[in-house]
Design an enzyme around this catalytic site. Sequence first.
Site, mmCIF file in Angstrom:
data_model
loop_
_atom_site.group_PDB
_atom_site.id
_atom_site.type_symbol
_atom_site.label_atom_id
_atom_site.label_comp_id
_atom_site.label_asym_id
_atom_site.label_seq_id
_atom_site.Cartn_x
_atom_site.Cartn_y
_atom_site.Cartn_z
ATOM 1 N N HIS A 118 29.434 -73.908 -17.376
ATOM 2 C CA HIS A 118 27.843 -75.408 -18.126
ATOM 3 C C HIS A 118 26.618 -74.464 -18.441
ATOM 4 O O HIS A 118 25.803 -74.916 -19.333
ATOM 5 C CB HIS A 118 27.603 -76.089 -17.313
ATOM 6 N N ASP A 149 33.913 -73.869 -14.345
ATOM 7 C CA ASP A 149 32.518 -73.608 -14.580
ATOM 8 C C ASP A 149 32.272 -72.340 -13.891
ATOM 9 O O ASP A 149 30.912 -72.074 -13.620
ATOM 10 C CB ASP A 149 32.556 -74.747 -13.691
ATOM 11 N N SER A 232 21.382 -72.397 -11.854
ATOM 12 C CA SER A 232 22.881 -72.710 -12.177
ATOM 13 C C SER A 232 22.945 -70.562 -13.012
ATOM 14 O O SER A 232 22.702 -69.981 -13.588
ATOM 15 C CB SER A 232 23.371 -73.095 -13.141
#
Length: 380
Positions: A118, A149, A232
């Site tokens: 993402h 992911d 992230s």
Amino acid sequence: MTVSLRPGAPPRRGRVRAAARYRSAPAARFCATALTAALVSGCSGAVPGSVGPLSGPTTPSGPTTRAAAAPRSPNSLQSDYEAVIKDVLPSVVQIDTGNSLGSGVVYDNRGHIVTNAHVVGKQRTFGVTVANSERLLAAKLVSSFPEQDLAVVKLDTVPSGLKAASFGDTSKVAVGQIVLAMGSPLGLSGSVTQGIVSAVGRTVSEGTGGGGTGATIADMVQTSAAINPGNSGGALVNLDSQVIGIPTLAATDPQLGNSAAPGIGFAIPASMVRTVADQIIKNGKVTDSGRAALGITGRTVLGPDFQPAGVAVVSAAKGGAADKAGIRAGDIIVKVGDARITTITSLSEALASDRPGQKAEVTYVRAGGTRTAEVTLGKV
């Protein structure tokens, strides 16, 4: 999940978002992937737009990475922190996609960097800032695996002094273990937060809004270390200077206007990171995800009360797991093993901890009658 529980009060549902990318435009807001999860033990079921309970053990899955020892003095612990930061932070990079920022971890000395799917989104080229240089380095996507992911990008030119991180043993991650989260929260590169491992073996489902991949990820590490937009793809690190996970999701509390719920974040375990990254680097894609599947295309259906009541099989792949077990289009799956299935998300969660080749009892409804079938699970 609740930020604060009053005695006798019912648990509130919380939300978890992709810590994701920090949008670098002026007056940027938190970039959050809509994602809901019940974090309180004992919650079950699902509601429209939500996912089922986070599942998995909250006990250690193995020994700690350090042998039991006498309590450290404050100065000794501080020295440990400083040593870990000095050792690992040079392996954590900032990734610029053009309209947002995320983090990454140097995977090897050939310039491969692992991050979240993402974070890269649909981009194919990136600017990467490494720890020992302010210069923006060009990088290209090797491959992305949204189902877990994770993604790998590669620097066009490997700078001298680039340092690969050391990845730890997931089986040795223990509740209570001290960890540091390293990345670029809110675009602040080289930032470090600290906390502990709060739980292991969590299963979390990620929404598709706001850039999320919709992945259901098993065996995640829950941590109290602050995870913010931009973290992230960074590193969750133990005091042995080993990366034990890739920070991916952070919790929010809808009753506080979806503001951050401090101390509840999730990281993809190092074992899965290595599994995915090694295949991408070797083959250019993931050839064996290790994830189980029924081999169907499905959709959530509503019951007479207009609440989610199961997953209708739109199609079953010929020769796939469901097809071989006699499940066909039009059947409505309502249970896998003992897990009640109400939505596509709850079906993904029920299968998240299973492996291809395992057998599962699937309960489904056909023409008003309930049937069961033993299914040998296939691969995603």
